[in-house]
Enzyme design. Sequence first.
Site, PDB file in Angstrom:
ATOM      1  N   SER A 105     -61.291 -40.613  -4.546  1.00 31.76           N
ATOM      2  CA  SER A 105     -62.245 -41.322  -5.537  1.00 31.76           C
ATOM      3  C   SER A 105     -61.520 -42.104  -6.196  1.00 31.76           C
ATOM      4  O   SER A 105     -61.418 -42.991  -5.063  1.00 31.76           O
ATOM      5  CB  SER A 105     -61.518 -40.391  -7.239  1.00 31.76           C
ATOM      6  OG  SER A 105     -62.549 -40.396  -7.711  1.00 31.76           O
TER       7      SER A 105
ATOM      8  N   ASP B 285     -71.239 -33.905  -2.833  1.00 29.54           N
ATOM      9  CA  ASP B 285     -70.508 -35.300  -3.863  1.00 29.54           C
ATOM     10  C   ASP B 285     -71.545 -35.487  -4.271  1.00 29.54           C
ATOM     11  O   ASP B 285     -71.567 -36.619  -3.288  1.00 29.54           O
ATOM     12  CB  ASP B 285     -68.841 -35.905  -3.250  1.00 29.54           C
ATOM     13  CG  ASP B 285     -68.909 -36.413  -4.004  1.00 29.54           C
ATOM     14  OD1 ASP B 285     -69.102 -36.708  -5.814  1.00 29.54           O
ATOM     15  OD2 ASP B 285     -67.756 -37.265  -3.780  1.00 29.54           O
TER      16      ASP B 285
ATOM     17  N   HIS C 263     -66.533 -33.553  -5.143  1.00 29.96           N
ATOM     18  CA  HIS C 263     -65.868 -34.413  -5.449  1.00 29.96           C
ATOM     19  C   HIS C 263     -64.590 -33.860  -5.332  1.00 29.96           C
ATOM     20  O   HIS C 263     -64.259 -32.735  -6.494  1.00 29.96           O
ATOM     21  CB  HIS C 263     -65.948 -34.929  -6.691  1.00 29.96           C
ATOM     22  CG  HIS C 263     -64.889 -36.230  -6.979  1.00 29.96           C
ATOM     23  ND1 HIS C 263     -66.033 -37.513  -5.609  1.00 29.96           N
ATOM     24  CD2 HIS C 263     -64.777 -37.456  -7.729  1.00 29.96           C
ATOM     25  CE1 HIS C 263     -65.021 -39.087  -6.186  1.00 29.96           C
ATOM     26  NE2 HIS C 263     -64.297 -38.587  -7.160  1.00 29.96           N
TER      27      HIS C 263
END
Length: 462
Positions: A178, A383, A439
């Site tokens: 991330s 994602d 994610h």
Amino acid sequence: MAMLPQALLLVLLFHTGVASSSSIINNLPGFFGDLPFKLETGYVGVGDLDEVQLFYYFAESEGSPEHDPLMLWLSGGPGCSGFHAFVYGSVGSLSFDYTESSYNKPKLKLNPYSYTKVANVIFLDAPVGTGFSYAKTWKGYTNMSATSYAAQTYQFLKKWFLDHPKFLNNPLYIGAESYSGIVLPIVVKEISDGNEEGDEPPMNLKGYVLGNAGCDSKKDMSYTVPFSHLKALISDELYQSTKRNCNENYTDVDPSNELCLDDMELVNECVKDINPAHILEPKCTYSSPNHLSNKHSVNLLLPFSQLPRQWCRKDNYIFSEVWANDKAVQNALHIREGSIKEWVRCNRSLSASYIHDVSSSLVYHEYLIKKGYRVLVYSGDQDMMVPYLGTIDWIESLNLNVTFPWKPWLVNGQVAGYRVQYTYEKYHLTFTTIKGAGHVAPEYKPEECLAMVRRWFAYDPL
């Protein structure tokens, strides 16, 4: 020899006493019996007078610790604890046992798909204010940025190796997910430059791993619209209109461009109730034990599986905040008394003081190409926070040579994702999708992700 003033002597004694500390953890509340793997926790002091105390979890490889790679893992946010990757992201050795847990009494179990099956992994609470990491003065919390985060991470590693010299010969990889994808290549550059300049101790840096990681905030955001079109979240008609009226610029829309603004409003209406972390899962607000109790009027001592509620992944995260704020847990982890007020999985208040001084880390990747490292980049293909399309775009902007074209790779005879390999002289970059993942891909597809890193660390094709 002149005697030091008493006040200065006390400062130096305190500084020396907390610069670095570590403890071997044999038992943890919520886990039955002794831990069957070696877990260490500790603090390493960085910054001026070691005023910042970075907390870490270190799990030795369950394979061959003396030979397996060593990986430093950085969670996202900024401000998400390394503990998230340790128990939720399936990178670490433990996970919560939802079948046996109640919200007031979380239970832990072994994670069969941990990256620690094939690597020694350090999970770092960084930057300061994340997890159990803290500063001894208020000054330590100010002016935190991507570059200072990277500098302190490099300093952490140097000091950690001084206390753990037996791992200096292990292949070293830096991993991130991330937001920390912005920070990771800066850290790698610091290590690489330090090795060339003769910094001690020298590190056996081999490469880095990026999972659903940001690289360029504008690129990532600009691919939300094309991604939504590919996933049938917006119509082809709306996509073509938005593409035309916005001139493919979906992030810096001209306020006078009414046609683009109207199209973007329709796009937002289509996706606002979609969970961006995984577009196929429910979108939920974040819960707390009190919020859950008030909402459902249920007994929180019931097993988690018996609570009458719609399943929501975010509800799983409550367990970490209940568990990590338990005094028995903090004593077991050897957390310093009074160092933090309350543990939170992701410290959102960091955004108030955090300086986003690097919006794109692309220039660092361009620099590292010349160093000949191995790179693994993977994206969950569901994602929408960091769409795989944006990741492919920045990789292709590096102008590398495609040595292995886009092809599927299998786990248990089933397609686990699609991969492509790029090279430039000694530099090797493998990009892969993780089919069905969102994610933080290992949280959704742990078996496939373990197979991926196992093969990659072994220099085998995915």
